[in-house]
Design an enzyme around this catalytic site. Structure first.
Site, PDB file in Angstrom:
ATOM      1  N   CYS A 191       0.803  -1.301   0.001  1.00 15.85           N
ATOM      2  CA  CYS A 191       0.103  -0.053  -0.018  1.00 15.85           C
ATOM      3  C   CYS A 191       0.680   1.350   0.120  1.00 15.85           C
ATOM      4  CB  CYS A 191      -0.871   0.255   1.286  1.00 15.85           C
ATOM      5  SG  CYS A 191      -1.909   1.263   1.483  1.00 15.85           S
ATOM      6  N   ASP A 198       0.147  -6.340   0.625  1.00 11.21           N
ATOM      7  CA  ASP A 198      -1.218  -6.683  -0.162  1.00 11.21           C
ATOM      8  C   ASP A 198      -1.066  -7.952  -0.603  1.00 11.21           C
ATOM      9  OD1 ASP A 198      -2.489  -4.377   0.597  1.00 11.21           O
ATOM     10  OD2 ASP A 198      -1.784  -3.379  -0.910  1.00 11.21           O
TER      11      ASP A 198
END
Length: 283
Positions: A191, A198
């Site tokens: 992110c 992620d």
């Protein structure tokens, strides 16, 4: 992501004073991120997108108070079209949903209407929201991506292969034309706002010259240290494959693991495409 775009994103970093969980409803917590920030890098015009698509969100920590003050829980599904002006920074959505936890609503429909109003304003587009009871969600089967998994290859990955590199797809196609679906569970990006990892599974369906599996896997692994939003990542993959592999048709669907009570599952395609919106095993 260029240094200029990274600096631009810094102004969207959540103020630490706002990160504490609020117990009073506050739609101002929602943080829009213009899709143009990354699309300009890809050479994409919002006026004429080269794909259609949507972002499927699952809201696992949806809770509010009914008119008697009794806590309610449910699971929400949200669909945002790829044509929306903005995406939503996920941590801001988490904080927004948390601000609803101690808020009374006369009915589930009032809650749904409130969510639609606030999120529509944030993304500057329509949004579809469905609220499921836990008993309804229990009947949702686990999805397994169809296609050939490319992960079990005997290849050496060096440290420089963890640095994002679109050029790994250069000269990656063979002359034979095929229609196939390839799957990898090794996608990982980060992110740009929180630096949190992620983890995702990607399904790539295409018709065109055969894509070399090793080159494709190395390309996907190169996202491992890259800072990019979920929605931007799927568009990066789509555009890179279109540029370097030149398929006639292409559909890219990524389902990301849950983080902060939310998962985001974007897809992009240049054909009529209706992906199944169901959780994978890791979700």
């Amino acid at each position: 992501m260029t240094d200029q775009q990274y600096q631009l994103l810094q102004k969207f970093k959540l103020d630490k004073s706002k990160i504490s969980y609020r117990t009073h409803y506050n739609p101002m917590l929602l943080q829009p991120i213009p899709r143009t920030i990354h699309r300009e890098l890809l050479g994409i015009s919002s006026i004429s997108l080269p794909f259609q698509g949507a972002d499927f969100w699952t809201l696992y920590e949806l809770s509010w108070l009914n008119k008697y003050g009794l806590p309610q829980v449910a699971i929400g599904e949200m669909i945002i079209d790829a044509t929306s002006d903005n995406l939503i920074e996920s941590q801001s959505l988490k904080l927004y949903l948390n601000s609803i936890n101690q808020t009374c609503f006369s009915s589930e429909q009032e809650l749904r209407n409130t969510l639609i109003t606030d999120i529509t304003k944030c993304i500057n587009s329509q949004v579809k929201i469905t609220i499921h009871s836990l008993s309804q969600w229990m009947t949702v089967p686990i999805l397994e991506f169809t296609g050939e998994c490319i992960d079990n290859q005997s290849i050496q990955i060096d440290n420089d292969n963890y640095i994002f590199n679109s050029n790994l797809l250069v000269n990656s196609v063979e002359r034979e034309k095929v229609k196939e679906t390839l799957v990898s569970h090794l996608l990982k990006s980060n992110c740009p706002i929180t630096n949190q990892p992620d983890w995702g599974s990607v399904q790539i369906s295409y018709y065109g010259m055969r894509i070399n599996r090793e080159a494709l896997l190395r390309y996907l692994i190169s996202f491992r240290k890259y800072k990019i939003f979920h929605e931007q990542c799927v568009e990066q993959i789509y555009c890179d494959i279109m540029q370097f592999c030149l398929p006639n048709t292409l559909s890219v669907y990524v389902r990301y693991n849950r983080r902060g009570g939310l998962d985001i599952n974007p897809w992009r395609s240049n054909i009529s495409y209706s992906p199944v919106n169901r959780p994978l095993a890791r979700q």
